[in-house]
Design a protein around this motif. Structure first.
Motif, PDB file in Angstrom:
ATOM      1  N   SER A 103      -1.847   4.805  10.987  1.00 17.90           N
ATOM      2  CA  SER A 103      -1.505   6.203  10.755  1.00 17.90           C
ATOM      3  C   SER A 103      -2.152   6.666   9.450  1.00 17.90           C
ATOM      4  O   SER A 103      -2.352   5.876   8.521  1.00 17.90           O
ATOM      5  N   ALA A 104      -2.454   7.961   9.362  1.00 20.56           N
ATOM      6  CA  ALA A 104      -3.082   8.483   8.147  1.00 20.56           C
ATOM      7  C   ALA A 104      -2.121   8.487   6.961  1.00 20.56           C
ATOM      8  O   ALA A 104      -2.530   8.269   5.825  1.00 20.56           O
ATOM      9  N   GLY A 105      -0.832   8.722   7.234  1.00 19.37           N
ATOM     10  CA  GLY A 105       0.110   8.965   6.147  1.00 19.37           C
ATOM     11  C   GLY A 105       0.989   7.788   5.768  1.00 19.37           C
ATOM     12  O   GLY A 105       2.178   7.963   5.491  1.00 19.37           O
ATOM     13  N   VAL A 106       0.434   6.584   5.752  1.00 18.32           N
ATOM     14  CA  VAL A 106       1.273   5.409   5.478  1.00 18.32           C
ATOM     15  C   VAL A 106       1.659   5.275   4.005  1.00 18.32           C
ATOM     16  O   VAL A 106       2.659   4.647   3.673  1.00 18.32           O
ATOM     17  N   GLU A 107       0.861   5.857   3.109  1.00 17.97           N
ATOM     18  CA  GLU A 107       1.183   5.760   1.681  1.00 17.97           C
ATOM     19  C   GLU A 107       2.122   6.909   1.310  1.00 17.97           C
ATOM     20  O   GLU A 107       1.750   7.854   0.620  1.00 17.97           O
ATOM     21  N   THR A 108       3.342   6.788   1.765  1.00 21.00           N
ATOM     22  CA  THR A 108       4.334   7.846   1.562  1.00 21.00           C
ATOM     23  C   THR A 108       4.985   7.726   0.189  1.00 21.00           C
ATOM     24  O   THR A 108       4.910   6.691  -0.477  1.00 21.00           O
ATOM     25  N   THR A 109       5.643   8.798  -0.223  1.00 25.27           N
ATOM     26  CA  THR A 109       6.434   8.753  -1.455  1.00 25.27           C
ATOM     27  C   THR A 109       7.700   7.933  -1.201  1.00 25.27           C
ATOM     28  O   THR A 109       8.142   7.775  -0.067  1.00 25.27           O
ATOM     29  N   GLU A 110       8.257   7.417  -2.262  1.00 26.51           N
ATOM     30  CA  GLU A 110       9.517   6.653  -2.202  1.00 26.51           C
ATOM     31  C   GLU A 110       9.434   5.483  -1.232  1.00 26.51           C
ATOM     32  O   GLU A 110      10.420   5.149  -0.560  1.00 26.51           O
TER      33      GLU A 110
END
Length: 335
Positions: free
Chosen positions: A81-88
């Motif tokens: 997925s593109a958004g794996v480096e999420t906040t928290e």
């Protein structure tokens, strides 16, 4: 439960399913795999094991205990997925993403070098506005309704993610490898964002993915495995090849799940073969034969942080040595 306790009323009387593929341009490899599925229906069940880590410790554990390997290897495109480096991001989230990297390469290796059948699901991290494991509804404010409107910020992010995953699946197409593709799973539960806005939005998303992958990306190597126990979420016979449901019986409960089989089988109007998309305890193959709950395959979920072994070593030995259960060693060369 044992065979003496299985009553006549617990036996399925359902007709044989339809093994025709929804995509008229499906690859020869997909057609051959569906022909094989048709040939074993009612005679055998395919063994399966999910691996969320590219190192596949679950497969190695089964091999060491039983001397055999599951016929279907289940993988997850979670880290793609593109958004794996999420906040928290918690350590658990980072650990899951990191250990999942290399999954495509691992699946390609097994598909090229063995007769293993490959299946993929996708824990899709939210395309926008997520924290931690953002595939969970509780961790994102991503609005699927807006994402289905052409040109919105949400729509552009969603399409970008779809195309990124199509690029990974194309690697299998280029190697003539059919994939049992089980996307957007467990939507009716609402715990994943793709199911958070109701059945109609989910169905539009499923059909959007199907159209984009089949018509735009020409991914004719996909066999589409729908996944839900609720008929109100069914996207249509024209975009589904195999029906599946996830069911986790209590530990030690190895019944054949005849009630679940009968209920889920009748969801499509043109009856589709039915599989266990995810399960914990393996249904006893002897009871499956008696009940005629002819699941096409079972797919044991990975052991959760090594704390839960869904099936004892003795159960694994007994089931994987049963003639009704097909393992990798039994599979013919289908490609």
């Amino acid at each position: 439960m044992n065979s003496e306790l299985l009553e006549e009323k617990e036996k399925s009387e359902l007709d044989s399913p339809n093994f025709i593929l929804s995509n008229k341009n499906a690859s020869d490899e997909c057609k051959n795999l569906m022909k094989y599925f048709s040939s074993i229906f009612g005679k055998n069940i395919l063994s399966g094991q999910h691996c969320n880590k590219s190192t596949m410790p679950d497969i190695e554990y089964i091999r060491r205990v039983t001397g055999k390997t599951p016929a279907i290897l289940g993988f997850d495109l979670l880290s793609y997925s593109a958004g794996v480096e999420t906040t928290e991001s918690t350590f658990e989230c980072i650990d899951e993403v990191t250990n999942n990297k290399g999954t495509v390469e691992a699946a390609l290796y097994w598909a090229k070098n063995t007769n293993a059948i490959i299946t993929f699901c996708w824990h899709w991290f939210s395309p926008l506005k997520g924290k931690d494991k953002s595939f969970y509804t509780k961790n994102t404010s991503f609005n699927l309704v807006r994402a289905l409107i052409d040109g919105t910020e949400e729509n552009l992010a969603l399409i970008k993610d779809l195309d990124m995953i199509a690029y990974e699946l194309k690697k299998f197409k280029d190697n003539n490898i059919p994939i049992l593709w089980r996307p957007l799973h467990e939507a009716c539960g609402g715990w994943f964002w793709w199911g958070a806005y109701g059945s109609q939005s989910y169905i539009k998303l499923y059909r959007l993915m199907y159209e984009r992958y089949v018509e735009d990306h020409k991914l004719n190597n996909l066999i589409w495995v729908w996944n839900s126990p609720d008929k109100d979420w069914y996207p249509g016979d024209d975009v589904v090849d195999i029906n599946s449901a996830d069911y986790y019986a209590p530990l030690g409960d190895n019944r054949p799940l005849i009630e679940e089989y009968n209920a889920f089988y009748n969801i499509p109007s043109s009856k589709k073969p039915l599989a266990l998309g995810e399960n914990g305890p393996i249904p006893d193959p002897e009871l499956i034969k008696l009940s005629k709950a002819y699941w096409l395959w079972f797919m044991v979920w990975n052991n959760i942080a090594e704390r839960i072994l869904w099936n004892s070593g003795e159960d694994l030995k007994r089931y994987f040595s049963n003639d009704f259960v097909i393992t990798l060693e039994d599979l013919p060369k289908l490609r």
